[in-house]
Motif scaffolding. Structure first.
Motif, PDB file in Angstrom:
ATOM      1  N   UNK A  50       9.960   8.447   0.466  1.00 35.68           N
ATOM      2  CA  UNK A  50       9.470   7.181  -0.088  1.00 35.68           C
ATOM      3  C   UNK A  50      10.621   6.212  -0.323  1.00 35.68           C
TER       4      UNK A  50
ATOM      5  N   UNK B 144      11.464   4.734   2.847  1.00 34.60           N
ATOM      6  CA  UNK B 144      10.420   3.812   3.286  1.00 34.60           C
ATOM      7  C   UNK B 144      10.460   2.498   2.504  1.00 34.60           C
TER       8      UNK B 144
ATOM      9  N   UNK C  20       2.750   4.508   9.043  1.00 30.62           N
ATOM     10  CA  UNK C  20       3.796   5.525   8.982  1.00 30.62           C
ATOM     11  C   UNK C  20       3.775   6.247   7.635  1.00 30.62           C
ATOM     12  N   UNK C  21       3.578   5.487   6.569  1.00 30.45           N
ATOM     13  CA  UNK C  21       3.548   6.126   5.249  1.00 30.45           C
ATOM     14  C   UNK C  21       2.431   7.156   5.209  1.00 30.45           C
ATOM     15  N   UNK C  22       1.264   6.728   5.662  1.00 32.55           N
ATOM     16  CA  UNK C  22       0.139   7.662   5.677  1.00 32.55           C
ATOM     17  C   UNK C  22       0.472   8.900   6.504  1.00 32.55           C
TER      18      UNK C  22
ATOM     19  N   UNK D 276       3.331  10.094   7.492  1.00 30.64           N
ATOM     20  CA  UNK D 276       4.434  10.912   7.007  1.00 30.64           C
ATOM     21  C   UNK D 276       3.961  11.816   5.875  1.00 30.64           C
ATOM     22  N   UNK D 277       3.204  11.212   4.978  1.00 31.59           N
ATOM     23  CA  UNK D 277       2.737  12.006   3.846  1.00 31.59           C
ATOM     24  C   UNK D 277       1.724  13.055   4.305  1.00 31.59           C
TER      25      UNK D 277
ATOM     26  N   UNK E 265       0.003   4.567  -2.132  1.00 28.85           N
ATOM     27  CA  UNK E 265      -0.219   5.869  -1.484  1.00 28.85           C
ATOM     28  C   UNK E 265       0.846   6.853  -1.935  1.00 28.85           C
TER      29      UNK E 265
ATOM     30  N   UNK F 193       0.834  -1.204   0.000  1.00 29.47           N
ATOM     31  CA  UNK F 193       0.000   0.000   0.000  1.00 29.47           C
ATOM     32  C   UNK F 193       0.864   1.247   0.000  1.00 29.47           C
ATOM     33  N   UNK F 194       2.074   1.158   0.563  1.00 28.02           N
ATOM     34  CA  UNK F 194       2.896   2.369   0.604  1.00 28.02           C
ATOM     35  C   UNK F 194       3.253   2.832  -0.794  1.00 28.02           C
TER      36      UNK F 194
ATOM     37  N   UNK G 108       0.232  10.333  -3.940  1.00 27.72           N
ATOM     38  CA  UNK G 108       0.560  11.627  -3.317  1.00 27.72           C
ATOM     39  C   UNK G 108       1.625  12.345  -4.136  1.00 27.72           C
TER      40      UNK G 108
ATOM     41  N   UNK H  84       2.236  17.020   3.900  1.00 31.60           N
ATOM     42  CA  UNK H  84       1.192  17.842   3.288  1.00 31.60           C
ATOM     43  C   UNK H  84       0.743  18.943   4.238  1.00 31.60           C
TER      44      UNK H  84
ATOM     45  N   UNK I 117       3.861   0.002   9.218  1.00 34.07           N
ATOM     46  CA  UNK I 117       4.559   0.740   8.170  1.00 34.07           C
ATOM     47  C   UNK I 117       3.582   1.518   7.286  1.00 34.07           C
ATOM     48  N   UNK I 118       2.439   0.906   7.010  1.00 37.55           N
ATOM     49  CA  UNK I 118       1.435   1.637   6.224  1.00 37.55           C
ATOM     50  C   UNK I 118       0.984   2.864   6.994  1.00 37.55           C
TER      51      UNK I 118
END
Lengths: 541, 485
Positions: A178, A181, B266-268, B270-271, A63, A59-60, A67, B275, B263-264
């Motif tokens: 990214x 990550x 964190x990605x969310x 972080x972004x 996403x 999913x990263x 973005x 933003x 981790x997902x």
């Protein structure tokens, strides 16, 4: 998936290590691996493929992709609008200037202007484009000073309080995050899951694994960068105002390559940390921390600290201005002394003598003492009853002297600018250690929107002023009657040089960016070697 | 039980790497901020010296012209009006370099055209003073404008909040401790609250220590004087830090319970953080130019030229000098000529003032709209509230402009009332000759005093509290819905 298989097969046949036949006969997964057992290239390809898939299917990736794409598109969109406005303002300003230029009929009246044309690549990397001045007014006896240059582009200067976000800023922040990550769990994550042990129990050399993981990760980041970039270019291209030529496209390609290099550096950093730490969470925290420092904190801290504690102290502005005023006093003294000695006149205007009866009036306008330049205009009323031949001689002596003094004043201001520039270079030198800033500087040099290219504009404006002076002296304009009166024909200014500000050529930009590109490359190599060596020595418990 | 979980959370956090990193970085930032603002060159001391110099210049300017008579003073007006440098600049300095620190007074002096001496009585005049809003000129790369002030430190802490919360729920779920914890007689809400408190205290205590160190250094440097008011404002800012941190904790808990793995989350996070902290505040700010366009500078100046030319044509046509209305110079003995000049000056001044004021109003309205739009980001709200308390930023400039305009009216009223008390005056404003020629007592001339109000901080503060409530509800709902395994 089928496409993927075919691609794989093609690649493997290209490497000539595997035959079409065997693959087609045993298209099953197991046989495939068996077949490639002793073929390092194929193993490498397998690792790459596995890494790629494990990244892309998360999913990263989705996403991050969305973005990155959306924010790049939004940033480019906003900057295109802004560019259109600046371009329109530039055209109006140039047109207005041309109209005024047509009304000049005295040589002493001319006031050419150097306008900076907005750079279309600033859509991607704003740099100095918006904050710097874009018009330098050329007056013969006024030194050109960066601080006195003017802005015409912005309708609302207050809007500059908002950070100028552009595609490169987004790349710098989001893509690096990214990349990290994607990389943080390449080794430590697998170590934690226990899959690392399993993988290494196969006859896969460790170096193949490292290289494969690196290439696989890069391969999954690659579409993100390229597609965002292409979307950005398309949005910019859709605007009628942009006119990218071949050289611009070369530059954009160079920026794209630099962006990939930058992403690779970040990925390698994540990988290295992943080798060094045993737990994925630790890797993550540590790499995010380093990311924060390198992309956001480092250069701002350096800029700010140097601004507050400058290593090189420029002369105080007030002192320089006083000094310049003093120089203008000196000018008047020197001129008056010479005029008195040579022609026995108290004042240049005394050289105007009547030839017949009647009143005449000489009006003289001088600039106020606070100004850095010294302007002096003469207006002679009833010029037909006076003899101005001596006055023309005096002017022929005094005008070049005045310009000479202005050049001296300019040298003083330039010296201050140079000291300030050294401070900036110092900051740049410190900031460069962070690869995020090396990337920023390199892109700035390539898109020609950095400070150096802005200074190039100021330099060219100065050179242009010299051209105008040469032009005037070539025409003997200082001693011409048209210097102060148009009664016997005005000034002829048809071939007055026009300001030109061509961009640096691509190789020049590239050579300016070379130091930063080198730094990025060194980072890449060092990080790769470190990750490689560390992984070779990695202990699997 | 809540407290028990919170304590466990704190102990757990204390042992982590992120805590170590934070405890290193935060004091470094705070000390750097203190050193730079406490001791750095062109700090508060230099600014206040400059300000005082300008104030004194203004005073001597008024003394000089008051002695020459009311008429002269009425035309010249006050000197440049400086904005008082804020003491708490170290808290919110981000954009101050871009905001003008004073409003200047425009003086235009005209010499009579000598060509028409036989037709027009020669009169050199000075145009009525008007306010001039000059933008501040800076020449640096726009992306390097971030300063190490408290706002920036606040943004950086929110980054740490993310690092602390991204696995708060998701991590426990993976480890399996979440279902163990929930098997106790404790509600979802209580667990969430305990998690919240645990993270909050782990973050706020190092922050408080950092702030104390910062204030101690600044206080010891002795360059920035503090009064009780500024201590109170600093206290308010600490409260803002707490609000800002708490928003991001809720946000972290929301994502952490929403998604299956850390981790997902964190990605969310972080972004979202990038933003909220960088992209929204800037892009929305720049987007306003498209959303609410204002007429271009060229159009405004063309309009101004046209209107001035119309007045010029009416009173002093260049083409037809014989038709000029202003053939006689104003004087005490010639009221009709003086009145004509007064109309001429007034009309010119009205055009200039109207256009300049309207221009800056449009610009400021646009910026204000941009600020309002950007307030969908809690970080921007945090910044505006701190700026409101520190009296920096664009909002303080807007209120400064308003006060200067009010002062302009006070000054003109003063001239008019003072003029009424002189029986020898023609009472014609605004011509030097039409007003009292008597010197004025400079003590009675009103001087500009800036009143600082912190009202501007109220709206973003309300939003900060609202965001807290919203994110709390979001976190609560998402935790209620989340699977324990």
């Amino acid at each position: 998936m089928i496409l993927w298989q075919l691609l794989t097969i093609n690649f493997l046949t290209l490497t000539k290590r595997i035959e079409w036949k065997s693959v087609f006969q045993h298209n099953g997964e197991k046989h495939f691996i068996l077949n490639t057992r002793y073929i390092p290239m194929a193993t490498l390809w397998l690792v790459i493929q596995r890494e790629f898939l494990s990244n892309v299917l998360t999913s990263r990736f989705i996403i991050g992709f969305i973005i990155c794409l959306m924010s790049t598109a939004a940033a480019v969109f906003v900057q295109v609008e802004d560019y259109e406005k600046r371009l329109a303002a530039y055209h109006t300003a140039v047109q207005e200037h041309q109209e005024t230029a047509r009304t000049w009929d005295l040589y002493s009246q001319i006031n050419p202007k150097a306008h900076r044309k907005p750079n279309s690549l600033s859509i991607f990397n704003v740099g100095m484009e918006k904050s710097g001045a874009d018009m330098v007014s050329i007056q013969l006896a006024t030194p050109i000073w960066e601080k006195a240059a003017q802005k015409h582009g912005s309708d609302n200067p207050f809007l500059s309080i908002f950070l100028a976000i552009d595609a490169i800023f987004i790349f710098k922040i989001i893509l690096s995050a990214l990349a990290i990550l994607f990389a943080y769990n390449t080794i430590s994550g697998e170590h934690e899951d226990g899959t690392l042990k399993l993988v290494l129990s196969n006859p896969i050399p460790r170096d193949t694994l490292v290289i494969g993981k690196y290439l696989g990760g890069m391969l999954s980041l690659f579409p993100m960068v390229v597609i965002s970039f292409i979307i950005g270019i398309l949005i910019a291209y859709a605007s009628p105002a942009t006119d990218f030529n071949g050289a611009d496209l070369f530059r954009l390609v160079a920026v794209l390559i630099l962006s990939l290099l930058y992403v690779s550096t970040c990925y390698l950093l994540g990988m290295l940390l992943s080798v060094w730490t045993k737990e994925a969470t630790t890797t993550l925290i540590l790499s995010m921390f380093i990311w924060g420092i390198l992309t956001i904190l480092h250069s701002n801290m350096a800029t700010f600290a140097v601004m507050k504690f400058p290593p090189y102290q420029p002369q105080a502005e007030k002192e320089i201005l006083q000094h310049i005023q003093q120089r203008w006093e000196d000018f008047r003294e020197e001129r008056d002394a010479y005029v008195l000695k040579k022609w026995r006149y108290e004042h240049p205007a005394s050289a105007i003598t009547p030839i017949s009866d009647g009143n005449f009036l000489v009006a003289m306008y001088t600039s106020s003492p606070e100004e850095i330049g010294y302007s002096e205009f003469y207006y002679i009323k009833q010029i037909h009853i006076v003899d101005v031949s001596k006055f023309q001689e005096v002017l022929n002596y005094q005008e070049p002297l005045r310009i000479d003094y202005a050049n001296q004043a300019e040298a003083l201001l330039k010296r201050k600018e140079q000291v300030e520039e050294r401070n900036r270079q110092f900051v740049k030198g410190i900031s460069r250690f962070s690869f995020a800033d090396a990337y920023r500087f390199a892109v700035g040099a390539i898109t020609d929107t950095d400070r150096e290219s802005y200074q190039d504009f100021i330099r060219r404006a100065r050179r242009y002023k010299r051209q105008v002076v040469d032009y005037l002296s070539g025409k003997n304009a200082f001693s011409a009657r048209a210097w102060f009166s148009s009664d016997q024909g005005g000034a002829e200014l048809i071939d007055l040089p026009i300001f030109q500000h061509p961009h640096n050529s691509f190789p020049e930009s590239l050579s300016r960016a070379s130091a930063d590109i080198f730094i990025l490359l060194v980072w890449n190599i060092v990080l790769f070697i470190a990750a490689y060596v560390s992984f070779l020595r990695y202990e699997i418990s | 039980m809540i407290w028990h979980i919170a304590k466990k959370e704190i102990y757990y956090n204390l042992m982590t790497l992120r805590f170590v990193l934070m405890i290193i970085l935060l004091p470094i930032l705070m000390i750097a901020n203190a050193l730079i603002y406490g001791f750095g060159d062109n700090g508060y001391t230099a600014e206040i010296r400059d300000y005082n110099r300008k104030v004194n210049q203004g005073r001597s300017h008024i003394e000089k012209y008051a002695a020459r008579g009311l008429g002269e003073l009425a035309m010249v007006g006050p000197a440049e009006i400086p904005k008082r440098p804020p003491q708490l600049k170290f808290c919110a300095d981000g954009i101050d370099a871009l905001i003008p620190q004073s409003i200047t007074i425009a003086h235009r002096i005209n010499w009579e055209r000598p060509e028409y001496e036989d037709l027009v009585e020669s009169y050199s005049w000075r145009e009525l003073w008007s306010l001039e809003y000059l933008p501040s000129n800076h020449g640096d790369d726009a992306t390097t404008l971030i300063k190490i002030d408290w706002v920036f430190i606040g943004v950086f802490i929110s980054f740490f909040v993310i690092l602390f919360t991204f696995d708060a729920i998701a991590g426990e779920r993976v480890r399996g401790t979440l279902s163990l914890m929930m098997s106790n007689p404790i509600s979802h809400g209580q667990v969430l609250l305990a998690k919240y408190l645990g993270t909050f205290f782990t973050l706020i205590i190092p922050l408080l220590i950092g702030i104390l160190m910062n204030l101690l250094i600044i206080y010891l440097s002795g360059n920035i004087p503090f009064d009780s008011g500024s201590w109170l404002r600093i206290l308010g800012m600490i409260g803002l830090f707490a609000l800002h941190i708490s928003i991001f904790i809720f946000l972290g808990l929301f994502f952490s319970s929403r998604v299956s793995n850390a981790i997902t989350s964190l990605v969310w996070l972080l972004l979202t953080w990038v933003c909220l902290a960088f992209i929204f505040p800037s892009l929305l700010g720049l987007f306003v130019g498209t959303l609410d366009p204002i007429p271009s500078m060229e159009r405004i100046s063309a309009e101004k030229r046209l209107q001035l030319a119309n007045i010029e044509d009416e009173f002093r046509p260049a083409a037809l000098v014989e038709a000029t209305k202003l053939s006689e110079a104003p004087s005490v003995d010639n009221p009709s000529a003086t009145r004509l000049w007064a109309t001429y000056f007034r009309e010119r001044s009205e055009v200039q003032t109207r256009i300049a004021d309207a221009r800056v109003d449009q610009q400021l309205r646009q910026v204000q709209l941009a600020c309002e739009l950007t307030q969908i980001s809690p970080t921007a709200c945090f910044q505006y509230t701190i700026e409101g308390l520190a009296n920096t930023g664009i909002v303080s400039y807007i209120s400064f402009v308003k006060q200067v305009r009010r002062y302009r009216n006070t000054f003109i009223d003063f001239i008019k009332t003072e003029d009424k008390s002189d029986p020898h005056s023609l009472h014609i404003y605004p011509v030097r000759e039409g007003l009292s020629q008597k010197p004025v007592d400079p003590e009675t001339v009103p001087i500009f005093k800036e009143r600082i109000s912190h009202q501007n901080a109220i709206f973003p503060l309300g939003l900060l509290i609202l965001y807290n409530a919203l994110f709390f509800i979001a976190a609560q709902l998402s935790f209620l819905k989340c699977d324990l395994k």
